[in-house]
Design a protein around this motif. Structure first.
Motif, PDB file in Angstrom:
ATOM      1  N   GLU A  66      12.150   0.297   2.173  1.00 46.42           N
ATOM      2  CA  GLU A  66      11.855  -1.114   2.382  1.00 46.42           C
ATOM      3  C   GLU A  66      10.960  -1.595   1.243  1.00 46.42           C
ATOM      4  O   GLU A  66       9.902  -1.008   0.992  1.00 46.42           O
ATOM      5  CB  GLU A  66      11.152  -1.340   3.720  1.00 46.42           C
TER       6      GLU A  66
ATOM      7  N   THR B  59       6.536  -4.849   2.662  1.00 44.73           N
ATOM      8  CA  THR B  59       6.159  -4.447   4.022  1.00 44.73           C
ATOM      9  C   THR B  59       5.609  -5.608   4.837  1.00 44.73           C
ATOM     10  O   THR B  59       5.847  -5.695   6.041  1.00 44.73           O
ATOM     11  CB  THR B  59       5.077  -3.340   3.975  1.00 44.73           C
TER      12      THR B  59
ATOM     13  N   GLY C 208       4.165  -5.249   8.570  1.00 46.30           N
ATOM     14  CA  GLY C 208       4.773  -4.072   9.181  1.00 46.30           C
ATOM     15  C   GLY C 208       5.828  -4.350  10.231  1.00 46.30           C
ATOM     16  O   GLY C 208       6.431  -3.417  10.766  1.00 46.30           O
TER      17      GLY C 208
ATOM     18  N   ALA D  66       9.484  -3.108   9.253  1.00 47.55           N
ATOM     19  CA  ALA D  66       9.543  -1.645   9.199  1.00 47.55           C
ATOM     20  C   ALA D  66       9.620  -1.059  10.597  1.00 47.55           C
ATOM     21  O   ALA D  66      10.370  -0.102  10.857  1.00 47.55           O
ATOM     22  CB  ALA D  66       8.329  -1.089   8.459  1.00 47.55           C
TER      23      ALA D  66
ATOM     24  N   THR E 241       8.101   2.449   2.829  1.00 51.79           N
ATOM     25  CA  THR E 241       7.943   1.012   2.661  1.00 51.79           C
ATOM     26  C   THR E 241       6.856   0.725   1.634  1.00 51.79           C
ATOM     27  O   THR E 241       5.838   1.430   1.580  1.00 51.79           O
ATOM     28  CB  THR E 241       7.647   0.331   4.012  1.00 51.79           C
TER      29      THR E 241
ATOM     30  N   GLU F 242       4.311  -2.106  -0.263  1.00 55.25           N
ATOM     31  CA  GLU F 242       3.652  -3.411  -0.203  1.00 55.25           C
ATOM     32  C   GLU F 242       2.704  -3.568  -1.390  1.00 55.25           C
ATOM     33  O   GLU F 242       1.884  -2.685  -1.661  1.00 55.25           O
ATOM     34  CB  GLU F 242       2.873  -3.565   1.111  1.00 55.25           C
TER      35      GLU F 242
ATOM     36  N   ALA G  22      -0.575  -3.552   7.887  1.00 59.22           N
ATOM     37  CA  ALA G  22       0.614  -2.783   8.252  1.00 59.22           C
ATOM     38  C   ALA G  22       0.238  -1.356   8.649  1.00 59.22           C
ATOM     39  O   ALA G  22       0.750  -0.822   9.647  1.00 59.22           O
ATOM     40  CB  ALA G  22       1.614  -2.772   7.102  1.00 59.22           C
TER      41      ALA G  22
ATOM     42  N   LEU H 181       3.814   4.518   4.064  1.00 62.23           N
ATOM     43  CA  LEU H 181       3.464   3.269   3.387  1.00 62.23           C
ATOM     44  C   LEU H 181       2.953   3.559   1.981  1.00 62.23           C
ATOM     45  O   LEU H 181       2.074   4.403   1.787  1.00 62.23           O
ATOM     46  CB  LEU H 181       2.397   2.536   4.201  1.00 62.23           C
TER      47      LEU H 181
END
Length: 214
Positions: A63, A66, A69, A72, A87, A89, A98, A113
């Motif tokens: 992803e 993000t 969140g 996700a 993911t 960000e 997130a 993340l």
């Protein structure tokens, strides 16, 4: 520009499975406290992402973007046992939010993340992706697409969000860098002989893209 009649949106939401309690909590918190809450995936789009993930049964999901969140976690709800989501960000504050949400709702085992620039992070992730969800800075969509296509599995899919960009892609002449970038992305995908695609008028527009069989 209002693309979809609000009555239609209300009707589709009514006949879509109810938003899960954890997703509803994130949605409400984001809407109440984030200045860019319009970027949040809605309940109908979130359910679509969950359904697509459940149908594909991906082992590795990427992803790009993000936010807080929500999306996700939608993807994670459709993920098979052993599946993983990575993911990315860019904004540290959103990444922190997130991360808190992932921890709160026990999703850390399936969601990793990454915080920073996706262009720098993606090359360092040693995976073949079964599903890629692009929902980040619009001016980089073509770059992200070209980065992930070579490492997309044979039966993998790319989902690109905001491909109608608030209806601004319909204006003549096009105005604004984001609308121009999204229109350029849409044309780029349309003319790419390596892939096939369908554009859906869900929320702000979603394109589902698949590699063509060799």
């Amino acid at each position: 520009m209002e693309l979809i009649n609000p009555l239609v949106e209300s009707y589709t939401a009514k006949f879509t499975s109810p938003e899960a309690a954890d997703l509803k909590e994130i949605s409400e918190q984001t809407i109440a406290g984030h200045p860019l809450s319009h970027m949040l995936s809605g309940a109908v789009q979130g359910q679509l992402l969950s359904m697509i993930c459940a149908m594909i049964q991906p082992k590795y999901v990427l992803e790009i973007g993000t936010f807080t969140g929500y999306s996700a976690l939608c993807l994670q709800k459709g993920l098979p046992v052993g599946g993983m989501i990575h993911t990315i960000e860019l904004r540290p504050e959103d990444a922190n939010t997130a991360a808190e949400n992932f921890k709160k709702f026990n999703a850390n085992k399936q969601i990793t993340l990454h915080v920073g620039n996706a262009r720098e992070i993606i090359p360092g992730l040693p995976f073949i992706w079964d599903l890629v969800f692009i929902d980040a800075d619009k001016t980089s969509y073509i770059d992200y697409y070209e980065m992930v296509l070579p490492v997309l599995s044979e039966n993998g899919f790319i989902i690109a969000d905001n491909v109608l960009f608030h209806g601004q892609v319909l204006e003549e002449p096009l105005k604004g860098k984001n609308a121009k970038a999204i229109h350029a992305f849409n044309e780029h995908v349309q003319h790419d002989p390596r892939t096939e695609q369908v554009m859906l008028s869900v929320r702000d527009g979603i394109s589902i893209i698949k590699k063509k069989k060799a």
